[in-house]
Design an enzyme around this catalytic site. Structure first.
Site, PDB file in Angstrom:
ATOM      1  N   CYS A  60      41.932 -86.827 -34.131  1.00 26.81           N
ATOM      2  CA  CYS A  60      42.722 -87.468 -33.083  1.00 26.81           C
ATOM      3  C   CYS A  60      43.463 -88.656 -33.674  1.00 26.81           C
ATOM      4  O   CYS A  60      42.849 -89.512 -34.327  1.00 26.81           O
ATOM      5  CB  CYS A  60      41.795 -87.927 -31.965  1.00 26.81           C
ATOM      6  SG  CYS A  60      42.648 -88.838 -30.663  1.00 26.81           S
ATOM      7  N   CYS A  63      41.958 -92.052 -31.934  1.00 26.06           N
ATOM      8  CA  CYS A  63      40.631 -92.632 -32.166  1.00 26.06           C
ATOM      9  C   CYS A  63      39.925 -92.122 -33.413  1.00 26.06           C
ATOM     10  O   CYS A  63      38.847 -92.597 -33.745  1.00 26.06           O
ATOM     11  CB  CYS A  63      39.748 -92.397 -30.949  1.00 26.06           C
ATOM     12  SG  CYS A  63      39.230 -90.673 -30.763  1.00 26.06           S
ATOM     13  N   CYS A 109      41.223 -85.363 -25.842  1.00 26.83           N
ATOM     14  CA  CYS A 109      40.193 -85.888 -26.733  1.00 26.83           C
ATOM     15  C   CYS A 109      39.072 -86.444 -25.853  1.00 26.83           C
ATOM     16  O   CYS A 109      39.340 -87.224 -24.934  1.00 26.83           O
ATOM     17  CB  CYS A 109      40.774 -86.995 -27.612  1.00 26.83           C
ATOM     18  SG  CYS A 109      39.496 -87.856 -28.566  1.00 26.83           S
ATOM     19  N   CYS A 112      38.702 -90.638 -26.559  1.00 24.40           N
ATOM     20  CA  CYS A 112      39.684 -91.627 -26.090  1.00 24.40           C
ATOM     21  C   CYS A 112      40.518 -91.111 -24.919  1.00 24.40           C
ATOM     22  O   CYS A 112      41.398 -91.811 -24.434  1.00 24.40           O
ATOM     23  CB  CYS A 112      40.594 -92.067 -27.233  1.00 24.40           C
ATOM     24  SG  CYS A 112      41.804 -90.832 -27.746  1.00 24.40           S
ATOM     25  N   CYS A 134      47.143 -75.042 -27.732  1.00 21.95           N
ATOM     26  CA  CYS A 134      48.526 -75.345 -28.106  1.00 21.95           C
ATOM     27  C   CYS A 134      48.635 -76.873 -28.161  1.00 21.95           C
ATOM     28  O   CYS A 134      48.658 -77.531 -27.119  1.00 21.95           O
ATOM     29  CB  CYS A 134      49.440 -74.744 -27.038  1.00 21.95           C
ATOM     30  SG  CYS A 134      51.172 -75.000 -27.347  1.00 21.95           S
TER      31      CYS A 134
END
Ligand code: FE
Length: 146
Positions: A60, A63, A109, A112, A134
């Site tokens: 990510c 984070c 995510c 976060c 996607c």
């Protein structure tokens, strides 16, 4: 898509920042995707990079949580990075998104709550799950396997 030499530190719990802090941490492009549920244009720079990347992990960009890996990546030719499964399911959540009037499943995510993209299923891709995560490449950081 940003490429890192080594894996970022894995967050140990939820990651929360004020809007002002996110604007400092993220580039304006990353902010738009992750915090405003934006969508990068298809067949853009990150997709070109994604297709050229070999083995590695996708974290990510907000984070650092490890989300996806090259093990589950496939080329769906849809114009965005595609995976048939998360690499670390604990770090990926999904929820209903009817913002466009059409039901889609949003992918976020778990650490976060950044917006990553959507997951589609039943499209007939020859993958183990028949799912296509996607994902906006702008919201990811790539760490090549050494
Ligand atoms: Fe995150």
């Amino acid at each position: 898509m940003e490429t890192l030499d080594q894996a970022p530190e894995e967050p140990t719990g939820k990651v929360a920042h004020s809007d002002e802090e996110w604007r400092k941490i993220l580039t304006s492009e990353q902010y738009h995707i992750l915090r405003e549920s934006g969508t990068e244009r298809p067949n853009g720079e990150t997709y070109r990079e994604f297709r050229q990347q070999s083995e590695g992990a996708y974290h990510c960009a907000g984070c650092g949580a490890m989300l996806f890996s090259s093990n589950e990546k496939f080329d769906s030719h849809c114009g965005w990075p595609s995976f048939y499964d998360p690499a670390n399911a604990e770090n990926v959540t999904t929820k209903r998104d009817e913002s466009t009037g059409m039901l889609r499943i949003e992918v976020n995510c778990a650490k976060c709550e950044g917006h990553l993209g959507h997951v589609f299923e039943g499209e007939g891709f020859n993958t183990p799950t028949d799912q296509r995560y996607c994902i906006n490449g702008v919201g990811l950081k790539f760490v090549p396997a050494h």
